[in-house]
Design a protein around this motif. Structure first.
Motif, mmCIF file in Angstrom:
data_model
loop_
_atom_site.group_PDB
_atom_site.id
_atom_site.type_symbol
_atom_site.label_atom_id
_atom_site.label_comp_id
_atom_site.label_asym_id
_atom_site.label_seq_id
_atom_site.Cartn_x
_atom_site.Cartn_y
_atom_site.Cartn_z
ATOM 1 N N GLU A 14 0.834 -1.193 0.000
ATOM 2 C CA GLU A 14 0.000 0.000 0.000
ATOM 3 C C GLU A 14 0.874 1.251 0.000
ATOM 4 O O GLU A 14 1.868 1.326 0.708
ATOM 5 C CB GLU A 14 -0.895 -0.002 1.243
ATOM 6 N N SER A 16 1.336 5.104 0.932
ATOM 7 C CA SER A 16 0.826 6.152 1.814
ATOM 8 C C SER A 16 1.414 7.486 1.382
ATOM 9 O O SER A 16 2.573 7.562 0.983
ATOM 10 C CB SER A 16 1.199 5.871 3.272
ATOM 11 N N SER A 101 -11.149 7.213 8.537
ATOM 12 C CA SER A 101 -11.010 5.766 8.671
ATOM 13 C C SER A 101 -12.151 5.239 9.526
ATOM 14 O O SER A 101 -12.445 5.803 10.587
ATOM 15 C CB SER A 101 -9.671 5.412 9.332
ATOM 16 N N ASP A 141 -6.442 -2.803 9.937
ATOM 17 C CA ASP A 141 -6.692 -1.848 8.864
ATOM 18 C C ASP A 141 -7.504 -0.651 9.346
ATOM 19 O O ASP A 141 -7.560 0.375 8.669
ATOM 20 C CB ASP A 141 -7.423 -2.543 7.709
ATOM 21 N N VAL A 144 -5.552 3.875 13.538
ATOM 22 C CA VAL A 144 -4.945 5.155 13.177
ATOM 23 C C VAL A 144 -3.879 5.465 14.227
ATOM 24 O O VAL A 144 -4.146 5.394 15.429
ATOM 25 C CB VAL A 144 -5.989 6.292 13.139
ATOM 26 N N GLN A 174 -0.867 10.956 7.344
ATOM 27 C CA GLN A 174 -0.495 9.901 6.402
ATOM 28 C C GLN A 174 -1.797 9.253 5.960
ATOM 29 O O GLN A 174 -2.654 8.934 6.792
ATOM 30 C CB GLN A 174 0.407 8.867 7.076
ATOM 31 N N SER A 176 -3.768 6.648 2.764
ATOM 32 C CA SER A 176 -3.719 5.843 1.551
ATOM 33 C C SER A 176 -4.924 6.214 0.700
ATOM 34 O O SER A 176 -5.837 6.902 1.160
ATOM 35 C CB SER A 176 -3.737 4.344 1.891
ATOM 36 N N ARG A 193 -4.344 7.059 8.044
ATOM 37 C CA ARG A 193 -3.469 6.068 8.672
ATOM 38 C C ARG A 193 -2.786 6.613 9.923
ATOM 39 O O ARG A 193 -2.570 5.876 10.881
ATOM 40 C CB ARG A 193 -2.406 5.590 7.673
ATOM 41 N N SER A 194 -2.439 7.896 9.915
ATOM 42 C CA SER A 194 -1.810 8.470 11.107
ATOM 43 C C SER A 194 -1.911 9.987 11.076
ATOM 44 O O SER A 194 -2.129 10.595 10.024
ATOM 45 C CB SER A 194 -0.338 8.050 11.215
#
Length: 203
Positions: A14, A16, A101, A141, A144, A174, A176, A193-194
């Protein structure tokens, strides 16, 4: 999903993207259950961690927005005419990007993902534990990561709970990129993601 091939293993990974900006809005844990009615508990299954950032006229941020729009065209060409841009922050006048997310994944769609426990720091009152675990699960998945930049600019400190973030704070996210079918069209979303808090002194 936007991916790249690992030169060493040859496996797909993946991709990012890192984006710095100013918080325009955010919805982050811990969440609150404002009613004891059963339908309110069911709505928790659709809880999302989301953040919208803007550059407030910054040329570099505007370029990032344009690059993201360009990346949308890297998905299946025959579907491009059906794409709906889900990255714009809505009513914000300056260009903005929203990443989010889901906190849970339907069990039927969780095949191949490791189920993990919800960090108690993100759910101190056990509210998310009210979600029906036979239908919804929290997977790797869905996680975070939260970080705070240290005095060393190239190092970040991970924290267990979401730092107190305010509108106007400077952050780096971050994310995706994922294409999803939606009501006869295709929505391209930035999956959070973060979040790294870079500077919160102004708020």
């Amino acid at each position: 999903k936007l991916i790249q091939l690992n030169d060493v293993t040859g496996e797909a990974e993946e991709v990012s993207i890192a984006i710095q900006g100013i918080i325009a809005s955010c919805v982050l844990p811990p969440f609150e259950l404002r009613s004891s009615r059963p339908n309110k508990a069911k709505q928790l299954a659709h809880a999302r961690q989301s953040i919208t950032i803007t550059g407030l006229g910054s040329k570099s941020f505007d370029n990032i927005v344009q690059n993201c729009r360009h990346m949308y065209t890297m998905f299946i060409p025959e579907f491009i005419s059906k794409y709906r841009d889900a990255g714009n922050g809505g009513a914000i006048e300056s260009p903005a990007l929203t990443a989010s997310s889901c906190f849970f994944t339907p069990v039927k769609q969780a095949s191949g993902f490791n189920v993990v426990s919800i960090n108690p720091e993100l759910d101190p009152h056990g509210i998310l534990g009210k979600v029906d675990a036979t239908k919804w699960v929290h997977t790797e998945d869905n996680k975070v990561g939260y970080y705070i930049q240290t005095s060393h600019a190239d190092q970040n400190r991970q924290v267990d709970k979401a730092p107190k973030l305010n509108i106007g704070d400077i952050v780096e996210i971050q994310a995706s990129m994922l294409s999803l079918p939606s009501k006869g069209t295709y929505t391209v979303k930035l999956i959070l993601r973060s979040i790294v808090l870079l500077d919160g002194h102004l708020t």
